[in-house]
Design a protein around this motif. Structure first.
Motif, PDB file in Angstrom:
ATOM      1  N   UNK A 115       0.773  -1.235   0.000  1.00 25.99           N
ATOM      2  CA  UNK A 115       0.000   0.000   0.000  1.00 25.99           C
ATOM      3  C   UNK A 115       0.809   1.293   0.000  1.00 25.99           C
ATOM      4  N   UNK A 116       2.096   1.235   0.354  1.00 27.99           N
ATOM      5  CA  UNK A 116       2.879   2.462   0.346  1.00 27.99           C
ATOM      6  C   UNK A 116       3.176   2.890  -1.090  1.00 27.99           C
ATOM      7  N   UNK A 117       2.987   4.179  -1.376  1.00 29.25           N
ATOM      8  CA  UNK A 117       3.139   4.695  -2.738  1.00 29.25           C
ATOM      9  C   UNK A 117       4.510   4.424  -3.316  1.00 29.25           C
ATOM     10  N   UNK A 118       5.559   4.485  -2.477  1.00 30.33           N
ATOM     11  CA  UNK A 118       6.916   4.368  -2.983  1.00 30.33           C
ATOM     12  C   UNK A 118       7.266   2.958  -3.428  1.00 30.33           C
ATOM     13  N   UNK A 119       6.426   1.972  -3.063  1.00 22.00           N
ATOM     14  CA  UNK A 119       6.604   0.605  -3.545  1.00 22.00           C
ATOM     15  C   UNK A 119       5.700   0.299  -4.729  1.00 22.00           C
ATOM     16  N   UNK A 355     -10.386  11.488  17.813  1.00 25.24           N
ATOM     17  CA  UNK A 355     -10.379  10.067  17.480  1.00 25.24           C
ATOM     18  C   UNK A 355      -9.984   9.752  16.049  1.00 25.24           C
ATOM     19  N   UNK A 356      -9.138  10.588  15.455  1.00 24.87           N
ATOM     20  CA  UNK A 356      -8.735  10.381  14.055  1.00 24.87           C
ATOM     21  C   UNK A 356      -7.350   9.758  13.917  1.00 24.87           C
ATOM     22  N   UNK A 357      -6.794   9.271  15.022  1.00 22.20           N
ATOM     23  CA  UNK A 357      -5.420   8.783  14.997  1.00 22.20           C
ATOM     24  C   UNK A 357      -5.193   7.592  14.097  1.00 22.20           C
ATOM     25  N   UNK A 358      -6.046   6.576  14.199  1.00 23.42           N
ATOM     26  CA  UNK A 358      -5.855   5.368  13.385  1.00 23.42           C
ATOM     27  C   UNK A 358      -6.013   5.671  11.905  1.00 23.42           C
ATOM     28  N   UNK A 359      -6.983   6.492  11.577  1.00 24.84           N
ATOM     29  CA  UNK A 359      -7.171   6.908  10.183  1.00 24.84           C
ATOM     30  C   UNK A 359      -5.932   7.639   9.666  1.00 24.84           C
ATOM     31  N   UNK A 360      -5.344   8.490  10.509  1.00 24.18           N
ATOM     32  CA  UNK A 360      -4.192   9.282  10.089  1.00 24.18           C
ATOM     33  C   UNK A 360      -2.972   8.409   9.855  1.00 24.18           C
ATOM     34  N   UNK A 361      -2.703   7.434  10.737  1.00 25.34           N
ATOM     35  CA  UNK A 361      -1.496   6.623  10.541  1.00 25.34           C
ATOM     36  C   UNK A 361      -1.599   5.779   9.273  1.00 25.34           C
ATOM     37  N   UNK A 362      -2.800   5.346   8.912  1.00 26.77           N
ATOM     38  CA  UNK A 362      -2.960   4.609   7.650  1.00 26.77           C
ATOM     39  C   UNK A 362      -2.706   5.535   6.460  1.00 26.77           C
ATOM     40  N   UNK A 363      -3.133   6.785   6.574  1.00 31.44           N
ATOM     41  CA  UNK A 363      -2.871   7.762   5.509  1.00 31.44           C
ATOM     42  C   UNK A 363      -1.376   8.018   5.369  1.00 31.44           C
ATOM     43  N   UNK A 364      -0.698   8.179   6.501  1.00 36.46           N
ATOM     44  CA  UNK A 364       0.751   8.414   6.493  1.00 36.46           C
ATOM     45  C   UNK A 364       1.470   7.226   5.882  1.00 36.46           C
ATOM     46  N   UNK A 365       1.060   6.024   6.276  1.00 33.01           N
ATOM     47  CA  UNK A 365       1.671   4.800   5.733  1.00 33.01           C
ATOM     48  C   UNK A 365       1.562   4.744   4.209  1.00 33.01           C
ATOM     49  N   UNK A 366       0.496   5.280   3.676  1.00 32.05           N
ATOM     50  CA  UNK A 366       0.259   5.212   2.232  1.00 32.05           C
ATOM     51  C   UNK A 366       1.092   6.218   1.447  1.00 32.05           C
ATOM     52  N   UNK A 367       1.265   7.426   1.966  1.00 30.18           N
ATOM     53  CA  UNK A 367       1.760   8.531   1.147  1.00 30.18           C
ATOM     54  C   UNK A 367       3.233   8.881   1.326  1.00 30.18           C
ATOM     55  N   UNK A 368       3.819   8.594   2.466  1.00 30.04           N
ATOM     56  CA  UNK A 368       5.115   9.180   2.805  1.00 30.04           C
ATOM     57  C   UNK A 368       6.289   8.214   2.603  1.00 30.04           C
ATOM     58  N   UNK A 369       7.490   8.825   2.513  1.00 34.34           N
ATOM     59  CA  UNK A 369       8.742   8.085   2.669  1.00 34.34           C
ATOM     60  C   UNK A 369       9.443   8.657   3.899  1.00 34.34           C
ATOM     61  N   UNK A 370      10.637   8.160   4.212  1.00 39.97           N
ATOM     62  CA  UNK A 370      11.290   8.567   5.455  1.00 39.97           C
ATOM     63  C   UNK A 370      11.529  10.073   5.530  1.00 39.97           C
ATOM     64  N   UNK A 371      11.942  10.670   4.413  1.00 42.09           N
ATOM     65  CA  UNK A 371      12.265  12.097   4.423  1.00 42.09           C
ATOM     66  C   UNK A 371      11.016  12.921   4.717  1.00 42.09           C
ATOM     67  N   UNK A 372       9.924  12.664   4.001  1.00 45.27           N
ATOM     68  CA  UNK A 372       8.701  13.437   4.228  1.00 45.27           C
ATOM     69  C   UNK A 372       8.062  13.080   5.571  1.00 45.27           C
ATOM     70  N   UNK A 373       8.224  11.845   6.001  1.00 44.58           N
ATOM     71  CA  UNK A 373       7.715  11.383   7.301  1.00 44.58           C
ATOM     72  C   UNK A 373       8.354  12.179   8.439  1.00 44.58           C
ATOM     73  N   UNK A 374       9.679  12.253   8.409  1.00 42.15           N
ATOM     74  CA  UNK A 374      10.411  12.992   9.451  1.00 42.15           C
ATOM     75  C   UNK A 374      10.146  14.490   9.329  1.00 42.15           C
ATOM     76  N   UNK A 375      10.188  14.998   8.106  1.00 40.33           N
ATOM     77  CA  UNK A 375      10.043  16.441   7.886  1.00 40.33           C
ATOM     78  C   UNK A 375       8.661  16.934   8.310  1.00 40.33           C
ATOM     79  N   UNK A 376       7.638  16.133   8.070  1.00 42.73           N
ATOM     80  CA  UNK A 376       6.274  16.570   8.344  1.00 42.73           C
ATOM     81  C   UNK A 376       5.867  16.391   9.806  1.00 42.73           C
ATOM     82  N   UNK A 377       6.322  15.305  10.432  1.00 39.69           N
ATOM     83  CA  UNK A 377       5.745  14.947  11.730  1.00 39.69           C
ATOM     84  C   UNK A 377       6.702  15.025  12.919  1.00 39.69           C
TER      85      UNK A 377
END
Length: 495
Positions: A115-119, A355-377
């Motif tokens: 599901x991750x975009x980069x794969x 109560x949007x935490x679980x929804x958000x982590x699934x969104x993050x898992x789908x869209x980000x790579x390490x650089x954007x993950x660290x930079x954004x959050x």
């Protein structure tokens, strides 16, 4: 040949898969194979693919893993391949709690792979592709000799990081459009439109037209260069333009193909391991563990997340950042109102109960790579909670010491180490440098000087393919320098 799991492990697999799906994990079919410690070391040394081409580096990697296991320094608990179906290996002799932990961890990885975009651009039948590569390389070894082929593979592997990981997301149509936009619309300067002729001198002043004409002339001059624009995928450029024999082109293409397959794993190491650890921890503690297994699980889980001094543990950073994101989006600790709040006590008590935490982590898992993950959050609160800091070697004391705890500097240094896998960015800018058929490579200088020996090794490796002098433009002591290699000796001169 795939060996069937014992009945108790089959039951555990079915239970864990059902639990994973109930929480929204979406995985490929996953085949677990039970192997002994020697077999898992062999497969791990081959990057998880049991039918790869023969090469001495795999033997060295196996020797390293075997000695580490024998001396009790390391142990492989899980190994999973990004493939459809996914293949994962369990080590025979591990405790049942370890096998269940590994299964839960593997399903986290499988969900990430799928599901991750980069794969999304990776070959989902790479297990078969690797076997085909192995067969082809063995046939070349039979035809041209093992030593000759292996030496050439060494050269290919020495530049397998000189690719453009983002190019997989640019279609040929988009690439042509990009080249057209770089080259301009036509031979003349395009004026800005206006409905009244008497305003033309204001809308299109002479200074503007002259400036645009100069830019157009520069673009026209650059378009005569080859390549017309800087080429970051050096492996591709060499495949298409270097004077190689057909079998050598094929070998370099194989190494490039494998480099692109493994690239997303390098781009998402923190996220991938963090996501898998997040889910194995959640599923084990909420559903799977028996009372008698809690101590062993805690021991092995804590060992996975342990951080050595001076090192970043991707498992630890990944899982903690996913947990932090989930907590923040559950409580509404994001957005303009939260960011502008200066009261630290109020920030600690902040809870909008979204109560949007679980929804958000699934969104993050789908869209980000390490650089954007660290930079954004990664924010100030997270860095303080994880006790992150920058350090450097003190020549006076002969020890590594803390330099700064400023979270911005911590984040900047971490991002710098992750960008382009921590490697410098270099581009081919001229394949006919100084009109002599030489290659000019430009180092994108970002304040960090190149390691001279490594830079020279890179230039020498590229020379093997180009067979003419190779020049690298970089900076030393803030002065532009050109490092050259002509096949016999290396030279350095001012640019």
């Amino acid at each position: 040949m795939i060996r069937t799991l014992p009945h108790d492990l089959q039951q555990a697999q079915a239970e864990i898969l059902a639990l994973a799906k109930s929480y929204g994990l979406d995985v490929f079919e996953t085949i677990f194979e039970l192997v002994d410690y020697d077999e898992i070391n062999e497969v791990a040394a081959l990057g998880g693919f049991p039918n790869r081409y023969p090469h001495w580096r795999f033997g060295m990697e196996y020797d390293y893993l075997h000695k580490g296991y024998t001396w009790g320094l390391q142990k492989i608990y899980e190994l999973v391949i990004n493939n459809d179906p996914c293949y994962a290996y369990l080590q025979r002799g591990n405790m049942i709690v370890d096998q269940k932990l590994v299964m839960a961890h593997v399903y986290g990885h499988c969900d990430f792979f799928k599901n991750n975009m980069w794969f999304s651009k990776t070959n989902r039948k790479m297990l078969d592709q690797m076997a085909n590569h192995g067969s082809k390389i063995r046939s070349y070894q039979d035809r041209y000799g093992v030593e000759r082929v292996e030496d050439f593979i060494d050269c290919c592997l020495s530049i397998d990081n000189l690719i453009d990981p983002h190019s997989a997301f640019i279609s040929p149509t988009q690439e042509r459009g990009l080249l057209q936009s770089i080259g301009g619309e036509g031979p003349g300067v395009k004026k800005l439109r206006n409905a009244r002729d008497y305003l033309d001198s204001y809308v299109n002043p002479k200074e503007f037209l002259d400036s645009e004409q100069d830019k157009l002339s520069d673009d026209s001059e650059k378009s005569k260069r080859f390549p017309a624009h800087p080429e970051r995928d050096i492996m591709k450029f060499l495949i298409e333009n270097a004077p190689m024999e057909p079998w050598q082109q094929e070998l370099l293409s194989i190494m490039r193909n494998e480099a692109y397959y493994f690239a997303p794993q390098g781009q998402t190491k923190i996220m991938n391991e963090g996501w898998a650890s997040y889910w194995h921890s959640f599923l084990m503690t909420r559903h799977i563990l028996k009372d008698s297994e809690v101590i062993d699980f805690a021991d092995h889980h804590s060992g996975t997340l342990a951080t050595s001094p001076g090192q970043i543990n991707p498992y630890k950073i990944g899982i903690e950042l996913f947990r932090d994101i989930e907590d923040r989006w559950n409580k509404g600790k994001f957005g303009k109102e939260y960011d502008e709040c200066d009261d630290l006590s109020e920030k600690k008590r902040w809870d909008k109960q979204l109560g949007k935490g679980r929804e958000k982590v699934f969104e993050v898992r789908k869209l980000h790579n390490d650089v954007t993950f660290i930079d954004t959050f990664m924010n100030e609160e997270f860095c303080e909670a994880q006790k992150l800091f920058t350090y450097a070697f003190n020549r006076r004391t002969g020890m590594y010491e803390i330099v700064d705890r400023d979270w911005r500097k911590v984040k900047k240094q971490l991002l710098f180490s992750l960008t382009n896998f921590g490697n410098p960015v270099i581009n081919i800018v001229d394949a006919n440098f100084e009109n002599r058929g030489e290659l000019l490579i430009d180092h994108k200088f970002e304040g960090m000087e190149l390691d001279y020996e490594k830079a020279l090794d890179t230039v020498k490796s590229i020379y093997v393919f180009w067979r003419r002098p190779v020049n690298l433009l970089t900076k030393y002591n803030s002065q532009p320098k050109i490092l050259s290699f002509d096949g016999k000796e290396a030279k350095e001169r001012d640019a």
